[in-house]
Each structure stands twice: as structure tokens, then as C-alpha cells.
Write a protein that holds these residues in place. Structure first.
Motif, short mmCIF file in Angstrom:
data_model
loop_
_atom_site.label_atom_id
_atom_site.label_comp_id
_atom_site.label_asym_id
_atom_site.label_seq_id
_atom_site.Cartn_x
_atom_site.Cartn_y
_atom_site.Cartn_z
N ASP A 131 0.83 -1.21 0.00
CA ASP A 131 0.00 0.00 0.00
C ASP A 131 0.86 1.25 0.00
N GLN A 135 0.87 4.17 -2.90
CA GLN A 135 0.79 5.61 -2.63
C GLN A 135 1.98 6.35 -3.23
N ASP A 141 -6.71 4.90 -5.64
CA ASP A 141 -7.03 4.27 -4.36
C ASP A 141 -7.61 2.87 -4.51
N ARG A 144 -5.52 -0.13 -3.68
CA ARG A 144 -5.01 -0.33 -2.34
C ARG A 144 -5.88 -1.29 -1.55
#
Length: 482
Positions: A131, A135, A141, A144
Motif C-alpha cells: 500500500d 501511494q 485508491d 489499495r
């Protein structure tokens, strides 16, 4: 106390392990310090190393010191030095001091992380680290795992395995789950990638039981070497008219040959409504997205893909093997690959509250790979990683400038990040002869490709040890090889 090795078949004591461990770290440090003076490409001939090794294993244990001595005497001369500052062939299989120490810790812990219960930290550190990397790269998103719940990432061994895994997930999704039990059936599936796509795409279809004949090779733009999306659209339409069912399209972000970057956005728009799985192979180039100024070029349109892979072990200072695959819908993976024999059943898995990474790839067993990536992310920080990527791009641009300024040479394609593809204007024979002479000199190591029917040399920068002096020294040696 025994000090020379386990001659009596016993194990090293903690004191002996500490002494030999220090010696091994010293050996690695000395190896790095001496790399500049070694020929990049191994100078041995076939069979040289094997002939120097005993034909039978030792009956009695030997000293670890003897093994280190043989590393210097037998193994090092037979190595092509991938960590050499002037290794420019293929793509770098990078490493760094932090990654090596992380890998050492993983080996020392020796945990088996096939399911959460067998070592919860192995799973949960990996969840956080992938994750973090998502990022850092600016991935949407939905890729993730934490806080979102649908997607997620997993560390594979290589991008080849990741592509195979994504294809299995696509097949499961397209057949509503019947493929895992009944095989591929009578449906005539088709898989698409550019003519410059990695060979692992074809191998994936072979291993999945689809057969290599299902792969469609899409033409590329002669100038950019990126997929010609108009050709893809025609091939899809023709295949559908002929009774085929498109299954999987792979977009290449940084091809092996020239570093070409397919237009992921345009590909996604071309397949809209067709129902195929879009996979992005960004094995080499993807990690460069840690630099915000490079992100749009690398990841434009990736929010429309269902999976993406990139390899920290190529350009992000992480010891091989470490390839990260993200998916938008992790259930497509887990439902395709989950098998639970009685000996793996446990309360944590059955609660649904944990991730069992054994369901995210073909293999059951898995090492604590995330430790080395964790070590890299924590010790370098994002700014350190960005500096490393930017240096590679700058050094490649410097080399490209030398090529542009020499009328004997020409760039075959525009520089792609830290990759320069070039040739001699005198033709294939002169180009390859110069490259072979340079490689034989031991000063540097370049690899070649063929672009639009003509041979070319490739120089790929990636090592943390490469400097401007190494680039200039390689250029000088190339002049001497003409």
C-alpha cells in the motif's frame, strides 16, 4: 570449541555464526569496492567453472572460510557483474545495502508466510508495504488494500508470474468461475499485446492452457514503438466477427526492446464495452512514477486497468526477487486460485478477517519478501528514491546527448526514461561488431535489440553506483571499439 567448520556434522554455534556472518558481510563490501576493477561481462568459456568444482559432494563438512575463498577463486571470475556501475545491458537487477540487509533478516527469520496464521507479521507487513508503494507511485485508491477493501497488492517473484496470475484471474472472471473446475472449454479465447510485449505473455497463455495461438500480436507505431491502438480495434472487431472471444489485453509501459510506453488510456477506451481484462505491464518503468513529473506519462489511464505490475527489483534498489502486482478486485484472484485442504484450515482464515496470500498467486509457500522492500522504503524515503530515479534519467540523457553529437551514431528512438537505444549509421554489422568489442573489453556491458528490422544497441542506466564518469568512460571505450 570447534572453529573451523562443521566437520563433525554439527551446526555452527551462535559465536561461529556471528564470526562467519561478519566475514560474509565483509566479503560483500569488498566485492562492491572492487567491482570497478573487474570486467563487467564474465570472461570464462563454457564449462570453466564446472571443471573447477569437485564432481562429488564432500563427505565431511568444510570450513565456511573455505567457501568464501572459493567464491573469490572460482565463482567471481564466472560472474557477469549485474551490480557493476557500468552494467547497462537488459534492465538492471538492482540492489542496495538496505535491501540486502532486509533480505538477510528475512533469511534469518525463516518464516513461511503461506497463510496469515503461519506468521501474521509476514502478511500484515506486506499489506502495509505494498500500500505504501501504491501511494508512492500515485496509483488510484482502488488498487489499495487497506481502508478500501476491494483491491490490493501482493509481492510476486517476477512480472512473468504476475502476468500469468492476472491472466488466470481474467479467465476466472470471464467464465463466472467455471474455468478453474472445467478448464477453458470450447470458447475460442484471444489475448492481445503489442509486437513488443514481453514473451511472458505468450508463456502465460501456454501455462493457462489457452495455447500460444490465441495471442494476437498488435502492430506498433514505427516511430514510438508503442501499440497502434487503431490496429487493436480492428483486430478485436475481426476476431469477434470470426467467433472468437477477447479475454485479455496487455498494455506495455516500458517495453524491453526500446522502453516504449503504450497509451493505456487509449487502449482502455478501445476495449470499452468488449469485456476484456486490461493488464498493465510496467515491470521496469513503473517505479519511475515515484517522481511526480514522470507520473502522467507512466500511469496515465491506469485507473481503467484491472491489474498492474511493476518490479522494485529492477530500478528501485530492491534485491531480486520482488515484483508487485495490484488488482482492483482481489476476489478475482482469490476465487480463481483458492484451494483449502484440511491441513490449512484455521480459525483466522475461516473468520474472513485476514488475508491469506497463498490465494494471490500460483505458489503456496512464500518468503518474507516485504522485509527488503520495507527496508528500502524506510531507509531511503521517497525523496531518496526520487533522487535515484532522477539520476538514472539524467545520466541516460547525457549519454543520448553524446550520441546526438556524433555523426557516426544515431538514436533509434527517443530516450525512454533511463534507456537509450542507438546504432551506428554504417549499419547492422558495424553496430553489433562495436558492441561485441566493447563488451569483450570488460569496460562495460550493453545488450542489443532489433527495431524495424535493424540492429541497435541498448544502454539502460539503473545502478545506484553509476556516475557521470562511468557514462563518459563507456562512451570513450565505445569509440575505441569502432
Amino acid at each position: 570449541m570447534r572453529t573451523d567448520g562443521p566437520a563433525d556434522g554439527s551446526h555452527m554455534s551462535p559465536e561461529e555464526f556471528r564470526r562467519h556472518g561478519h566475514a560474509a558481510i565483509d566479503w560483500i563490501a569488498d566485492y562492491w569496492e572492487g567491482l570497478d576493477g573487474l570486467p563487467v561481462l564474465s570472461q570464462v568459456t563454457p564449462g570453466d567453472v564446472r571443471r573447477r568444482l569437485p564432481a562429488e559432494p564432500p563427505e565431511e563438512g568444510e570450513s565456511f572460510d573455505a567457501l568464501l575463498a572459493d567464491l573469490d577463486d572460482i565463482v567471481v571470475p564466472g560472474l557477469t557483474h549485474w551490480q557493476h556501475p557500468r552494467f547497462f545491458a537488459y534492465f538492471p537487477a538492482n540492489s542496495s545495502p538496505a535491501a540486502i540487509l532486509g533480505d538477510l533478516l528475512s533469511s534469518g527469520i525463516g518464516a513461511q508466510g503461506m497463510i496469515w496464521a503461519t506468521s501474521p507479521a509476514v502478511t500484515e507487513v506486506e499489506q502495509v508495504v505494498v500500500d505504501w508503494l501504491a501511494q508512492a507511485l500515485g496509483l488510484p485508491d482502488q488498487f489499495r488494500l487497506t481502508d478500501y477493501g476491494q483491491g490490493g497488492g501482493v509481492i510476486q517473484d517476477t512480472a512473468s508470474t504476475a502476468t500469468f496470475t492476472a491472466l488466470l484471474a481474467a479467465l476466472h472472471s470471464a467464465t463466472s468461475g467455471t474455468a478453474r473446475d472445467n478448464g477453458v472449454g470450447s470458447t475460442k479465447w484471444t489475448v492481445y499485446g503489442s509486437s513488443q510485449a514481453h514473451s511472458s505473455l505468450v508463456k502465460a497463455t501456454m501455462m493457462a492452457g489457452l495455447g500460444s495461438e490465441c495471442v494476437r500480436s498488435v502492430d506498433v507505431d514505427p516511430q514510438t514503438q508503442a501499440m497502434d491502438v487503431s490496429v487493436l480495434e480492428r483486430m478485436l472487431a475481426d476476431d469477434i466477427d470470426d467467433g472468437f472471444t477477447p479475454l485479455f489485453v496487455q498494455a506495455a509501459v516500458g517495453t524491453t526492446s526500446t522502453g516504449a510506453i503504450d497509451d493505456v488510456q487509449a487502449i482502455a477506451e478501445a476495449i470499452d464495452g468488449v469485456g476484456v481484462w486490461l493488464h498493465v505491464d510496467a515491470a521496469w518503468a513503473g517505479v519511475a512514477a515515484v517522481c511526480p513529473e514522470l507520473r502522467d506519462r507512466i500511469l496515465g489511464g491506469v485507473h481503467l486497468a484491472r491489474s498492474i505490475v511493476t518490479n522494485p527489483h529492477k530500478w528501485l534498489l530492491t534485491t531480486f526477487d520482488c515484483s508487485v502486482l495490484w488488482v482492483q478486485e482481489r476476489s478475482a484472484l482469490t476465487n480463481a486460485l483458492s484451494i483449502t485442504p484440511e491441513y490449512l484450515r484455521n480459525l483466522a482464515s475461516e473468520s474472513g478477517a485476514v488475508v491469506d496470500y497463498r490465494d494471490w498467486h500460483p505458489q503456496l509457500g512464500r518468503r518474507f519478501r516485504s522485509l527488503k522492500l520495507w527496508a528500502v522504503l524506510r531507509t531511503y524515503g521517497l525523496e531518496g528514491l526520487r533522487a535515484h530515479i532522477r539520476q538514472g534519467v539524467e545520466l541516460a540523457e547525457h549519454f543520448a546527448g553524446l550520441v546526438r553529437d556524433d555523426e557516426r551514431f544515431e538514436l533509434v528512438t527517443e530516450r525512454s526514461l533511463s534507456l537509450v537505444v542507438f546504432r551506428l549509421v554504417d549499419g547492422d554489422e558495424a553496430t553489433l561488431a562495436a558492441m561485441h568489442r566493447l563488451n569483450a573489453s570488460g569496460t562495460a556491458y550493453l545488450s542489443h535489440t532489433v527495431v524495424e528490422g535493424r540492429a541497435a544497441m541498448r544502454l539502460a542506466v539503473g545502478s545506484w553506483r553509476t556516475t557521470l564518469e562511468d557514462i563518459d568512460r563507456t562512451w570513450e571505450a565505445l569509440q575505441q571499439a569502432l
